[in-house]
Design an enzyme around this catalytic site. Structure first.
Site, short mmCIF file in Angstrom:
data_model
loop_
_atom_site.label_atom_id
_atom_site.label_comp_id
_atom_site.label_asym_id
_atom_site.label_seq_id
_atom_site.Cartn_x
_atom_site.Cartn_y
_atom_site.Cartn_z
N LEU A 129 5.96 -9.34 8.90
CA LEU A 129 5.36 -10.68 8.88
C LEU A 129 3.91 -10.64 9.38
CD1 LEU A 129 8.46 -12.36 10.62
CD2 LEU A 129 7.99 -12.32 8.16
N GLY A 130 3.19 -9.57 9.05
CA GLY A 130 1.78 -9.46 9.46
C GLY A 130 1.64 -9.60 10.97
N SER A 131 0.73 -10.48 11.41
CA SER A 131 0.47 -10.62 12.85
C SER A 131 1.65 -11.26 13.58
CB SER A 131 -0.79 -11.44 13.08
OG SER A 131 -0.63 -12.70 12.48
N GLY A 133 4.62 -9.97 13.37
CA GLY A 133 5.58 -8.90 13.66
C GLY A 133 6.57 -8.67 12.54
N ASP A 155 -9.64 -4.90 9.79
CA ASP A 155 -9.32 -4.76 8.36
C ASP A 155 -7.82 -4.43 8.26
OD1 ASP A 155 -9.01 -3.92 5.75
OD2 ASP A 155 -10.52 -2.34 5.84
N ALA A 158 -3.88 -1.21 4.52
CA ALA A 158 -3.03 -0.06 4.87
C ALA A 158 -2.06 -0.34 6.02
CB ALA A 158 -3.83 1.20 5.16
N ASP A 161 1.46 0.27 4.54
CA ASP A 161 1.70 1.69 4.26
C ASP A 161 1.84 2.49 5.56
OD1 ASP A 161 1.66 1.23 1.58
OD2 ASP A 161 -0.32 2.05 1.22
N GLY A 196 -11.15 0.46 6.52
CA GLY A 196 -10.77 1.48 5.55
C GLY A 196 -9.26 1.59 5.35
N SER A 200 -8.04 4.94 8.24
CA SER A 200 -7.69 4.08 9.38
C SER A 200 -6.29 4.38 9.94
CB SER A 200 -7.77 2.60 8.96
OG SER A 200 -6.70 2.28 8.09
P1 ATP Z 1 -0.90 -4.65 3.73
O1 ATP Z 1 -0.52 -5.09 2.33
O2 ATP Z 1 -2.09 -5.37 4.29
O3 ATP Z 1 -0.99 -3.18 3.90
P2 ATP Z 1 1.73 -5.70 4.33
O4 ATP Z 1 1.58 -7.12 3.85
O5 ATP Z 1 2.53 -4.77 3.51
O6 ATP Z 1 0.31 -5.09 4.69
P3 ATP Z 1 2.21 -6.74 6.98
O7 ATP Z 1 3.44 -7.53 7.11
O8 ATP Z 1 0.91 -7.48 6.87
O9 ATP Z 1 2.41 -5.70 5.78
O10 ATP Z 1 2.06 -5.73 8.23
C1 ATP Z 1 2.99 -4.72 8.52
C2 ATP Z 1 3.07 -4.57 10.03
O11 ATP Z 1 1.77 -4.23 10.51
C3 ATP Z 1 3.48 -5.83 10.79
O12 ATP Z 1 4.89 -5.96 10.91
C4 ATP Z 1 2.79 -5.61 12.15
O13 ATP Z 1 3.60 -4.79 12.98
C5 ATP Z 1 1.52 -4.84 11.76
N1 ATP Z 1 0.39 -5.78 11.61
C6 ATP Z 1 -0.07 -6.36 10.48
N2 ATP Z 1 -1.09 -7.20 10.74
C7 ATP Z 1 -1.29 -7.16 12.08
C8 ATP Z 1 -2.18 -7.81 12.98
N3 ATP Z 1 -3.08 -8.71 12.55
N4 ATP Z 1 -2.09 -7.51 14.31
C9 ATP Z 1 -1.18 -6.61 14.77
N5 ATP Z 1 -0.31 -5.96 13.97
C10 ATP Z 1 -0.34 -6.23 12.64
#
Ligand code: ATP
Length: 224
Positions: A129-131, A133, A155, A158, A161, A196, A200
């Protein structure tokens, strides 16, 4: 393959992908490489090779009894037959919505989406869930919410990944699951503090040192 990435001032990114050689991989290539699967612990797949090839790799990995991680990114619908061969499905909100039809805008809805995905046959689900968790659920009935680390975002490219690579590297069946999820979250948190894509992604030592610093800080701030 080539990826053209734009990054907003908030750190969020958009990617335009040209598949290149990745688009030319065939099921015959996978079959030729399949004997090498005997020597691996886990197979990690995502959707940047043709779907029929991903399915073929899944079948081989499953047949060899290897742990399978699938990250269905870029998003596409994934059926029950495929999900039943997946040990750990790792996906973000967009991918979860495409597969389940559930709009994942709260942790509660994320858990509902995980339940739906478990019902479709995979053994475990990590919904990132991005930021905010992640939530984790599995067929053994384990359910966890893991917050993201609070870091200064440069940024987010990644993050996903890095997360899944770190998770697959640290995962041991029945080992300390919260620790594994925290390790992968720490890896991704370090990635978002840097510009990057590949450059990164942190090394294992950097992740361990970040975790020990965070845990020292947590202990220092404990009352009493
Ligand atoms: P992307 O497509 O940008 O590579 P994604 O959408 O596949 O990412 P996210 O859910 O955004 O995946 O992020 C994966 C994990 O990375 C999250 O569960 C969290 O642990 C960490 N993360 C992502 N964004 C942040 C953030 N802003 N601060 C701290 N941790 C983050």
């Amino acid at each position: 393959g080539l990826a053209f990435i734009t990054v907003a001032s908030s750190g969020e990114n958009n990617i335009i992908l040209s598949a290149g050689a990745n688009g030319r991989l065939t099921a015959a290539d996978v079959e030729a490489a399949a004997p090498g699967l005997r020597d691996v612990d886990a197979v990690l797949l995502q959707n940047e090779i043709p779907w029929s090839v991903t399915q073929s790799a899944l079948q081989w990995a499953h047949q060899f009894g290897k742990r399978v991680f699938l990250n269905p990114a870029p998003a596409r619908r994934v059926g029950r037959e495929t999900l039943s061969m997946v040990d750990v499905l790792v996906l973000n909100e967009t991918e979860a919505q495409v597969i389940t039809g559930i709009q994942v805008d709260t942790p509660h809805r994320a858990e509902t989406a995980c339940q739906r995905l478990l019902g479709e046959g995979c053994q475990g689900v990590v919904l990132t869930l991005g930021s905010n968790g992640l939530v984790y659920q599995d067929k053994a009935g384990r359910s966890l919410r893991v917050p993201a680390f609070s870091v200064e975002v440069v940024d987010t490219t990644a993050a996903g990944d890095t997360f899944i690579g770190a998770l697959a590297a640290i995962w041991e069946a029945d080992a300390d699951l919260p620790r594994a999820l925290r390790f992968a979250s720490a890896a991704a948190a370090l990635t978002v503090t840097r510009a990057g894509a590949q450059e990164s992604i942190p090394e294992r030592g950097e992740i361990e040192s970040f975790l020990s610093q965070v845990s020292d800080a947590e202990h220092t701030h404990l009352p009493g």
